[in-house]
Design an enzyme around this catalytic site. Structure first.
Site, PDB file in Angstrom:
ATOM      1  N   GLY A 188       0.811  -1.218   0.000  1.00 47.25           N
ATOM      2  CA  GLY A 188       0.000   0.000   0.000  1.00 47.25           C
ATOM      3  C   GLY A 188       0.840   1.262   0.000  1.00 47.25           C
ATOM      4  O   GLY A 188       1.669   1.451   0.873  1.00 47.25           O
ATOM      5  N   SER A 189       0.636   2.136  -0.969  1.00 43.68           N
ATOM      6  CA  SER A 189       1.535   3.280  -1.086  1.00 43.68           C
ATOM      7  C   SER A 189       0.999   4.302  -2.083  1.00 43.68           C
ATOM      8  O   SER A 189      -0.184   4.275  -2.434  1.00 43.68           O
ATOM      9  CB  SER A 189       2.930   2.799  -1.503  1.00 43.68           C
ATOM     10  OG  SER A 189       2.827   1.803  -2.495  1.00 43.68           O
ATOM     11  N   ARG A 190       1.896   5.167  -2.584  1.00 46.68           N
ATOM     12  CA  ARG A 190       1.472   6.280  -3.433  1.00 46.68           C
ATOM     13  C   ARG A 190       2.588   6.647  -4.411  1.00 46.68           C
ATOM     14  O   ARG A 190       3.772   6.583  -4.084  1.00 46.68           O
ATOM     15  CB  ARG A 190       1.141   7.469  -2.526  1.00 46.68           C
ATOM     16  CG  ARG A 190       0.968   8.816  -3.212  1.00 46.68           C
ATOM     17  CD  ARG A 190       0.654   9.864  -2.177  1.00 46.68           C
ATOM     18  NE  ARG A 190       0.532  11.205  -2.754  1.00 46.68           N
ATOM     19  CZ  ARG A 190      -0.277  12.135  -2.278  1.00 46.68           C
ATOM     20  NH1 ARG A 190      -1.026  11.884  -1.230  1.00 46.68           N
ATOM     21  NH2 ARG A 190      -0.342  13.322  -2.835  1.00 46.68           N
TER      22      ARG A 190
END
Length: 220
Positions: A188-190
Site C-alpha cells: 500500500g503506497s502512493r
C-alpha cells in the site's frame, strides 16, 4: 537497471518461500501429532503464501503507440490532479497522484522515456499516503527525468503507514524506457507524478489506472 520479466517480482520470493515452508512444516507436524491447531496454522500459512503470490504479481503491460503519451507509473486510484507551485522540478508543475491499495499490483513502471538526471532518497515520516502531508514529509524516492527533447518531469515513490519499503532499480544517468519496470513499494503506497505545467491531464479524481498503459497526459 534490473529487467524483471518474471510473473512474480523477485522481492516477493522470500515471503513466498517462507510461508510455503511454514505451510509444509506445520502440515507435516499436524499429521504426525493429529493436531487440529497445527492444521489451522498450516491453512493460515497456505493463505499467506497465496496472498504473497497475488501481491507480488508482475503482469506484462503494453504502453500505447502514441510516443507523446505519459503513462501511469502505478496501478491504483487517482487522488490528486492539480497544478502546484512547490515540486521536485523547482517550479510549478501538474501533479497527478495515484494511491495503491494493498490489492493493487505494486510493481512501478517508467511514465516516459528519458535519462535520469536526479535520483534522491529522502528519509521521513509515515503518514497515511492519502494525507496531503505525505508528499513532502514521508519517506520517498524521487526521480527527475529529462526527455530527448529536453523536457523534465519527476515521479516519486512515497512510503506510507504500512508500506515502509521502497525499492528503486534506477540509477543516476541511466536511460529509462517508458513502461518498463523500475521499482516496487510493499503493502500500500502512493506515486506522485510531476509534469510540465502546460500538460493537460487526461485523468480525473477517482479514475482507476493501469501502470504502463493508462495515459495521464501528453507532452507537446
Amino acid at each position: 537497471m534490473k529487467n524483471q520479466n518474471t510473473p512474480i517480482a523477485f522481492e516477493g520470493f522470500p515471503f513466498i518461500a517462507g510461508f510455503a515452508a511454514l505451510t509444509l512444516l506445520t502440515a507435516l507436524s499436524a499429521g504426525k501429532l493429529c493436531s487440529a491447531i497445527l492444521y489451522g496454522f498450516s491453512a493460515l500459512f497456505a493463505l499467506l503464501t497465496l496472498f504473497s503470490l497475488y501481491f507480488f504479481r508482475n503482469p506484462q503491460r503494453t504502453p500505447p503507440a502514441d510516443e507523446r503519451a505519459v503513462v501511469a507509473p502505478a496501478d491504483g486510484t487517482v487522488i490528486v490532479v492539480d497544478r502546484v507551485p512547490v515540486t521536485p522540478l523547482g517550479h510549478e508543475a501538474l501533479k497527478i497522484s495515484i494511491f495503491m491499495s494493498v490489492f493493487n499490483v505494486h510493481v512501478n513502471r517508467v511514465p516516459f522515456s528519458g535519462r535520469v538526471v536526479e535520483l534522491t532518497h529522502t528519509p521521513g515520516k509515515f503518514f497515511d499516503v492519502r494525507d496531503s502531508r505525505s508528499s513532502c514529509e514521508n519517506e520517498r524516492s524521487t526521480i527527475v527525468l529529462e526527455t530527448v527533447s529536453g523536457l523534465r518531469m519527476a515521479f516519486v515513490q512515497v512510503a506510507g503507514l504500512i508500506a515502509r519499503r521502497i525499492v528503486c532499480y534506477a540509477r543516476n544517468g541511466e536511460m529509462l524506457e517508458r513502461g518498463k519496470r523500475y521499482g516496487l513499494i510493499r503493502f500500500g503506497s502512493r506515486l506522485d507524478v510531476y509534469l510540465p505545467p502546460d500538460v493537460q491531464p487526461l485523468v480525473k479524481l477517482g479514475d482507476k489506472t493501469i501502470a504502463g498503459e493508462t495515459v495521464l497526459g501528453r507532452l507537446g
